[in-house]
Enzyme design. Sequence first.
Site, mmCIF file in Angstrom:
data_model
loop_
_atom_site.group_PDB
_atom_site.id
_atom_site.type_symbol
_atom_site.label_atom_id
_atom_site.label_comp_id
_atom_site.label_asym_id
_atom_site.label_seq_id
_atom_site.Cartn_x
_atom_site.Cartn_y
_atom_site.Cartn_z
ATOM 1 N N CYS A 128 0.749 -1.259 -0.003
ATOM 2 C CA CYS A 128 -0.042 0.118 0.004
ATOM 3 C C CYS A 128 0.878 1.239 0.138
ATOM 4 O O CYS A 128 0.460 2.204 -0.802
ATOM 5 C CB CYS A 128 -0.854 0.007 1.207
ATOM 6 S SG CYS A 128 -0.295 -0.551 2.796
ATOM 7 N N HIS A 236 -2.653 6.060 4.628
ATOM 8 C CA HIS A 236 -1.307 6.194 5.001
ATOM 9 C C HIS A 236 -0.822 7.760 4.518
ATOM 10 O O HIS A 236 -1.505 8.187 3.352
ATOM 11 C CB HIS A 236 -0.495 5.311 4.212
ATOM 12 C CG HIS A 236 -0.467 4.046 4.686
ATOM 13 N ND1 HIS A 236 -1.247 3.532 5.989
ATOM 14 C CD2 HIS A 236 -0.316 2.982 4.306
ATOM 15 C CE1 HIS A 236 -1.130 2.328 6.185
ATOM 16 N NE2 HIS A 236 -0.400 1.963 5.164
HETATM 17 C C1 2RA Z 1 1.061 -1.861 6.631
HETATM 18 N N1 2RA Z 1 1.701 -1.763 4.544
HETATM 19 O O1 2RA Z 1 0.679 -0.870 6.512
HETATM 20 C C2 2RA Z 1 1.460 -2.583 5.500
HETATM 21 C C3 2RA Z 1 0.790 -3.953 5.444
HETATM 22 N N2 2RA Z 1 -0.561 -3.562 4.734
HETATM 23 O O2 2RA Z 1 1.284 -2.459 7.728
#
Ligand code: 2RA
Length: 331
Positions: A128, A236
């Site tokens: 991601c 994120h």
């Molecule tokens: C996380 N990218 O955010 C990793 C797994 N999806 O922990």
Amino acid sequence: MKIAVVGATGMVGEVMLQVLAERNFVTAKDELILVASERSVGKQMEFQGKTYSIVGLATAVEMKPEIALFSAGGDTSLEWAPKFAAVGTTVVDNSSAWRMDPSKKLIVPEINADQLTKEDKIIANPNCSTIQMVLALAPLHKKYNVKRVIVSTYQSITGTGVKAVKQLENEYAGVDGDMAYKYQIHRNAIPQCDVFEDNGYTKEEMKLVRETKKILSDNSIAVTATAVRVPIVGGHSEAINVEFSHDFDISEVRSILESTEGVIVQDNLKEFEYPMPLFAQGKNEVFVGRLRRDESQPNTLNMWVVADNLRKGAATNTIQIAEYLVANNLV
Ligand code: 2RA
């Protein structure tokens, strides 16, 4: 067409079903197969007004779906993706199991879907935090040639899974429960996403390093990363410092990003407009803002990139790959 969702009861699996419905990928002529572990077999799930009974992996293989969208962990993918491929299924896998396999394609459709052929039976969906970064970098790499990237991530706890979300809820509610992290998360920022490798970097940080090179097809790009877990659920965020081979004009950078499929520029300081996970949650785009020249060295740009890690970071990108396969008669 038969479409299997493997890991249908998981966090990403549930978002895949949401996105499949939103994008009308499963038509009345198609057959949806919901797949999960043996303990979930027989459970009922709703999708677009119909009730489905969950089946196990062996049963799903026997049903020979044309496409299988996996989000079931690396071990399951390593064992079962080849079994689906052996019966002619094209697998799009969200785990890290196949991403760095030189025989497997690592795809962000807006960047490199044109690499795909009918022979690709196991296709890897990138991590991601990588997807949102490379979607912003790719058009700039094409124009100015990326030499080096320094990225710091501020990652939603949904990336760790339901146990982490529950820990955060418990901490806010002041109750004890299972701990996904050894530390409190709700008043904290934890500089560890996934386990540490021998070089002192986490797997998450090294995914950003390795996957970026593969997706942009350029091993000369230097990447270094610090991945941090923060107590939010929407998506994120990433602070990206990128050095180019050539100088750039900031307004040209902005217009390049504004014309990039899948990217939305939110960058108006007078209006306090910049990307934030609270507003990216539930959306499929990658949001870019805080565009500014790095005044400490030439040919270098700072930008802030935010995306819903469960959507463009996982489910939506996976489904966009499937859409590309169908639209180009590759399945
Ligand atoms: C996380 N990218 O955010 C990793 C797994 N999806 O922990």
